[in-house]
Scaffold this motif. Structure first.
Motif, PDB file in Angstrom:
ATOM      1  N   GLY A 119     101.651  85.109  57.496  1.00  0.00           N
ATOM      2  CA  GLY A 119     101.026  86.122  58.340  1.00  0.00           C
ATOM      3  C   GLY A 119      99.527  86.245  58.153  1.00  0.00           C
ATOM      4  N   ASP A 120      98.917  85.297  57.444  1.00  0.00           N
ATOM      5  CA  ASP A 120      97.463  85.328  57.259  1.00  0.00           C
ATOM      6  C   ASP A 120      96.819  84.585  58.426  1.00  0.00           C
ATOM      7  N   ARG A 121      96.584  85.299  59.517  1.00  0.00           N
ATOM      8  CA  ARG A 121      96.087  84.650  60.732  1.00  0.00           C
ATOM      9  C   ARG A 121      94.669  84.108  60.557  1.00  0.00           C
ATOM     10  N   HIS A 122      93.833  84.842  59.847  1.00  0.00           N
ATOM     11  CA  HIS A 122      92.451  84.380  59.664  1.00  0.00           C
ATOM     12  C   HIS A 122      92.419  83.110  58.815  1.00  0.00           C
ATOM     13  N   GLY A 123      93.253  83.088  57.773  1.00  0.00           N
ATOM     14  CA  GLY A 123      93.332  81.880  56.963  1.00  0.00           C
ATOM     15  C   GLY A 123      93.826  80.703  57.780  1.00  0.00           C
ATOM     16  N   ALA A 124      94.814  80.948  58.657  1.00  0.00           N
ATOM     17  CA  ALA A 124      95.352  79.881  59.500  1.00  0.00           C
ATOM     18  C   ALA A 124      94.282  79.344  60.440  1.00  0.00           C
ATOM     19  N   VAL A 125      93.501  80.229  61.057  1.00  0.00           N
ATOM     20  CA  VAL A 125      92.449  79.810  61.976  1.00  0.00           C
ATOM     21  C   VAL A 125      91.397  78.985  61.234  1.00  0.00           C
ATOM     22  N   ALA A 126      90.983  79.454  60.042  1.00  0.00           N
ATOM     23  CA  ALA A 126      89.978  78.716  59.272  1.00  0.00           C
ATOM     24  C   ALA A 126      90.474  77.307  58.946  1.00  0.00           C
ATOM     25  N   ALA A 127      91.737  77.198  58.560  1.00  0.00           N
ATOM     26  CA  ALA A 127      92.293  75.887  58.228  1.00  0.00           C
ATOM     27  C   ALA A 127      92.387  75.001  59.465  1.00  0.00           C
ATOM     28  N   MET A 128      92.762  75.564  60.611  1.00  0.00           N
ATOM     29  CA  MET A 128      92.864  74.780  61.838  1.00  0.00           C
ATOM     30  C   MET A 128      91.489  74.265  62.275  1.00  0.00           C
ATOM     31  N   VAL A 129      90.480  75.119  62.176  1.00  0.00           N
ATOM     32  CA  VAL A 129      89.115  74.681  62.499  1.00  0.00           C
ATOM     33  C   VAL A 129      88.699  73.561  61.547  1.00  0.00           C
ATOM     34  N   GLY A 130      89.002  73.732  60.266  1.00  0.00           N
ATOM     35  CA  GLY A 130      88.674  72.708  59.281  1.00  0.00           C
ATOM     36  C   GLY A 130      89.356  71.382  59.587  1.00  0.00           C
ATOM     37  N   ARG A 131      90.601  71.444  60.076  1.00  0.00           N
ATOM     38  CA  ARG A 131      91.323  70.212  60.423  1.00  0.00           C
ATOM     39  C   ARG A 131      90.612  69.475  61.562  1.00  0.00           C
ATOM     40  N   GLY A 132      90.208  70.213  62.585  1.00  0.00           N
ATOM     41  CA  GLY A 132      89.497  69.588  63.699  1.00  0.00           C
ATOM     42  C   GLY A 132      88.195  68.941  63.252  1.00  0.00           C
ATOM     43  N   LEU A 133      87.453  69.622  62.386  1.00  0.00           N
ATOM     44  CA  LEU A 133      86.191  69.072  61.880  1.00  0.00           C
ATOM     45  C   LEU A 133      86.432  67.810  61.068  1.00  0.00           C
ATOM     46  N   ALA A 134      87.493  67.824  60.239  1.00  0.00           N
ATOM     47  CA  ALA A 134      87.797  66.648  59.424  1.00  0.00           C
ATOM     48  C   ALA A 134      88.193  65.460  60.300  1.00  0.00           C
ATOM     49  N   LEU A 135      88.960  65.715  61.363  1.00  0.00           N
ATOM     50  CA  LEU A 135      89.344  64.632  62.278  1.00  0.00           C
ATOM     51  C   LEU A 135      88.113  64.043  62.962  1.00  0.00           C
ATOM     52  N   ALA A 136      87.193  64.908  63.351  1.00  0.00           N
ATOM     53  CA  ALA A 136      85.972  64.417  63.999  1.00  0.00           C
ATOM     54  C   ALA A 136      85.136  63.595  63.026  1.00  0.00           C
ATOM     55  N   ALA A 137      85.002  64.107  61.793  1.00  0.00           N
ATOM     56  CA  ALA A 137      84.216  63.386  60.795  1.00  0.00           C
ATOM     57  C   ALA A 137      84.863  62.052  60.438  1.00  0.00           C
ATOM     58  N   GLY A 138      86.186  61.974  60.593  1.00  0.00           N
ATOM     59  CA  GLY A 138      86.899  60.728  60.321  1.00  0.00           C
ATOM     60  C   GLY A 138      86.943  59.801  61.518  1.00  0.00           C
ATOM     61  N   ASN A 139      86.076  60.065  62.516  1.00  0.00           N
ATOM     62  CA  ASN A 139      85.971  59.213  63.712  1.00  0.00           C
ATOM     63  C   ASN A 139      87.276  59.175  64.506  1.00  0.00           C
TER      64      ASN A 139
END
Length: 754
Positions: free
Chosen positions: A601-621
């Motif tokens: 139920g930690d929605r803010h933590g979930a959003v932060a992690a999801m944003v981080g996943r997108g950034l990591a995918l972009a950085a990984g080309n």
């Protein structure tokens, strides 16, 4: 010209008289004449000269010759209490700003203004050396001479003003006849008259207090007075104050090099620098260390530095012949009141380099006003320095205070004082830190002797007392007060984000993790290990260690069965791995973190992690996967059953849509990029963030240009310039450049049509 004693002897021999015969013919004593001939007395009175001339049977020319020799023997003012002017310090170093200020004041004396300079500072700080250096540099402005007098302020029975005025008058060469005529009650007026007529530089070294020195200050004329004292002499009016601190590190090293010789100092430069630092750059300690080492060629500077590094014996090592650094401190210490001397001893227990009046009150059990009075007495006597509202002991004085504490203070009383200070520091730190926690804020109870009435005051307290509460945290861990350690570190979690580069967060959270482990509290241990992983990466830039720490936190969190801390362990792992260039692994950890946060139920933590996943995918080309990830994140927030807070929602959409748009622009997907940037600009406007709004419009203009929509691009750039000073500088420059070029193109087209 022969001196008076030589001339008198020759004249007596020319007259074929023995000393006894001259004594009989002149009416003077045999001893008196002998003392004059041997130079034991150099300044005879005029009546003595007349009696000698009569006894020798001198004519007018002989009498004039004898009188001229007597006049030549009188002091020129270059004296130290009647003797010769003391030699300066050959290896004097630094203090240029102070000397220039004194010289400037000396120049002002020529206009009839009599400046008084009070040089103050800690024992051994170099007050006398500065005064002597100034004396030797100021011969020109004072033709009547310079007089240096030791007022012996540290003696058990220092001389009073009456004796000192008489000593000064004799040093000025005032005849005994004039002294007798004025009498003791007239000496002060005679003293002032002499100084009014004969401009002099007076140096009163080692003054006891204001009462001793105040009657010695001239009332008028072109003289100048320099007073040195361990006290600040705050009771003196119209005084130019020159407080002295330690030498700069480079100056301290130069002073040691002068004492040791350039070759030896140059060969062991690193050890010489270390000795200077261990001496706290205190001139007396530097001189003692330098002289001791200079007379022991078998000792290397490195060996002596090792000897000084033992704190418990450092003051014992700073001894050269009959000069002891500790003895200089002891003279001031013994003049303190009982209250101030006890506070001085207890200040050795302060864990940091300085303290507040509140901290002193906690140490001593005094109320704030009495603690301030005791602190100010220490300041007045030169044993304590001040920086704003903080009080600081010099490193060597701290060691001296520790010795006095061990020798004079009851052990249990000292332990109780230390414990009281430790608990006050940590308990106040917790209350201040909780101002920054989302569910806390102002303390429920008013803290003792600390103003934490708002966030800014809480921050100021935490930062000014940072070294002290950190030292208290160490002491609490050593004392086995593990719950107190963990609670303090937990209260610092949110505050640490705003003071990330303090330099000690890794120690705070590492200590707390160890305390939690000692308590057998796995949840607390996992939590503190996660904080430590954050500190290692963000504060220290050690991503590899951060990743290892986050992995350890994950293991402990799993053993504790806590999903939230597992989620944070994955988050910190992802962040560290991304910095290490391991973007695929980072994306995986972010995905796991998002799932765990969603489950708890930690929605803010979930959003932060999801944003981080997108950034990591972009950085990984992996741009297409990154775009899809960011779309999913936006949908997660937009479709949430319970809406997010408006402030979070606006900032989130501005940033994530901007990141998504950058990926779309790179893939030349102009239309979707323009759609996302239009929404981002609108959200930025609604949030009042003109910087982000201008950035969104500039990128929107690029999307329109890519799609061939020149007029729409121009409109977007005009929106940037319309934001004025609030626009981001780079976006504003980009917009202005485009609009200028666009205008030039339009004009060229119009001219062509014509």
């Amino acid at each position: 010209m022969a001196n008076f004693g030589e001339l008198l002897r020759r004249m007596r021999q020319d007259a074929s008289l023995t000393i006894e015969e001259l004594a009989e013919s002149s009416g003077l004593s045999v001893r008196g004449i002998g003392d004059l001939e041997r130079g034991r007395r150099t300044v005879p009175q005029r009546s003595t000269i007349a009696a000698l001339a009569l006894g020798l049977g001198l004519d007018d020319a002989g009498r004039a010759q004898l009188l001229a020799a007597a006049r030549a023997a009188r002091p020129t003012g270059e004296s130290a209490g009647g003797g010769r002017l003391p030699r300066g310090v050959d290896d004097f170093v630094g203090r240029r700003a102070e000397l220039d200020r004194i010289r400037s004041l000396a120049d002002s004396a020529r206009s009839g203004y009599c400046p008084v300079v009070a040089v103050s500072g800690a024992p051994g700080i170099g007050k006398s050396s500065l005064a002597l250096q100034a004396t030797h540099e100021l011969a020109g402005p004072f033709p009547a001479g310079r007089t240096v007098m030791d007022l012996r302020g540290m003696d058990e029975d220092p001389p009073g003003p009456e004796k000192l005025i008489l000593r000064c008058l004799k040093a000025f060469g005032v005849p005994d006849r004039d002294l007798a005529r004025s009498g003791p009650e007239g000496h002060p007026e005679l003293y002032r008259d002499v100084l009014a007529e004969q401009p002099r530089l007076l140096v009163f070294d080692n003054a006891l207090d204001e009462a001793q020195v105040r009657p010695l200050l001239p009332g008028a004329g072109q003289s100048m007075v320099i007073i040195t004292s361990r006290r600040m002499l705050t009771g003196l009016d119209n005084v130019h104050r020159v407080p002295l601190g330690e030498l700069a590190q480079a100056e301290a090293e130069t002073m040691l090099a002068n004492l040791l010789g350039p070759e030896r100092a140059g060969a062991e430069a690193a050890s010489v620098a270390r000795i200077a630092a261990l001496c706290g750059n205190l001139p007396l300690a530097l001189r003692v260390a330098g002289n001791w080492l200079a007379t022991r060629t078998g000792w290397s500077a490195e060996r002596f530095a090792e000897r000084l590094s033992a704190e418990g014996r450092r003051l014992d090592s700073l001894v050269a012949g009959d000069v002891r650094v500790a003895a200089a401190f002891d003279l001031s210490y013994r003049q303190l009141s009982p209250l101030a001397s006890r506070l001085f001893r207890l200040l050795a227990l302060v864990p940091g380099p300085d303290t507040s009046a509140a901290g002193a009150g906690i140490l001593t059990g005094l109320d704030l006003f009495d603690a301030e009075d005791a602190l100010e007495e220490l300041v007045e006597t030169g044993l304590l320095a001040t920086v704003n509202d903080r009080y600081r002991l010099h490193d060597l004085l701290r060691l001296f205070a520790g010795i006095r504490l061990r020798d004079e203070e009851n052990v249990s009383d000292a332990e109780n004082a230390s414990t009281s200070l430790r608990h006050w520091l940590l308990e106040t730190a917790m209350l201040a830190g909780r101002w920054y926690e989302p569910r806390h804020g102002a303390p429920a109870t008013e803290p003792l002797l600390a103003d934490l009435s708002d966030r800014d005051k809480a921050r100021q307290w935490l930062q000014s007392e940072g070294d002290n509460w950190l030292g208290a945290l160490r002491s609490a861990a050593a004392a086995g007060e593990h719950a107190l350690v963990v609670d303090t570190a937990e209260a610092m979690h949110w505050f640490s984000d705003g003071w990330a580069f303090w330099g000690h967060w890794t120690e705070v959270f590492r200590t707390a993790a160890s305390s939690a482990r000692a308590q057998g509290d796995q949840l607390a241990e996992a939590t503190q290990l996660n904080y430590l992983a954050w500190a290692l990466q963000i504060c220290d830039g050690r991503a590899d260690e951060s990743a290892k720490c986050a992995a350890q936190a994950l293991e402990v969190a799993r053993e504790a069965g806590d999903l939230v801390q597992q989620g944070w362990s994955h988050t910190y792992s992802a962040s560290a791995l991304a910095r290490l260039g391991e973007h695929t692994a980072a994306a995986e950890h972010n995905g796991l973190a998002a799932d765990l946060f969603s489950r708890t139920g930690d929605r803010h933590g979930a959003v932060a992690a999801m944003v981080g996943r997108g950034l990591a995918l972009a950085a990984g080309n992996r741009p297409l996967e990154a775009i899809d990830s960011h779309r999913q994140t936006l949908a997660f927030v937009e479709e949430a059953a319970e809406p997010f807070e408006p402030s979070f929602l606006l900032n989130f959409r501005v940033n994530v849509r901007g990141v998504l748009a950058d990926l779309l622009l790179a893939l030349e997907q102009w239309d979707e990029a323009a759609e996302q940037l239009s929404l981002s600009a609108e959200d930025a406007r609604r949030s009042g963030n003109t910087g982000l709004e201008s950035r969104a419009f500039a990128r929107l203009a690029r999307a329109h240009l890519g799609a061939g929509r020149s007029d729409a691009a121009t409109a977007a750039y005009l929106a940037v310039t319309g934001l004025g000073a609030g626009a981001e500088a780079d976006s504003l420059t980009e917009a202005q450049t485009h609009l200028t070029e666009h205008h030039a193109t339009d004009e060229a087209g119009a001219n062509s049509d014509a």
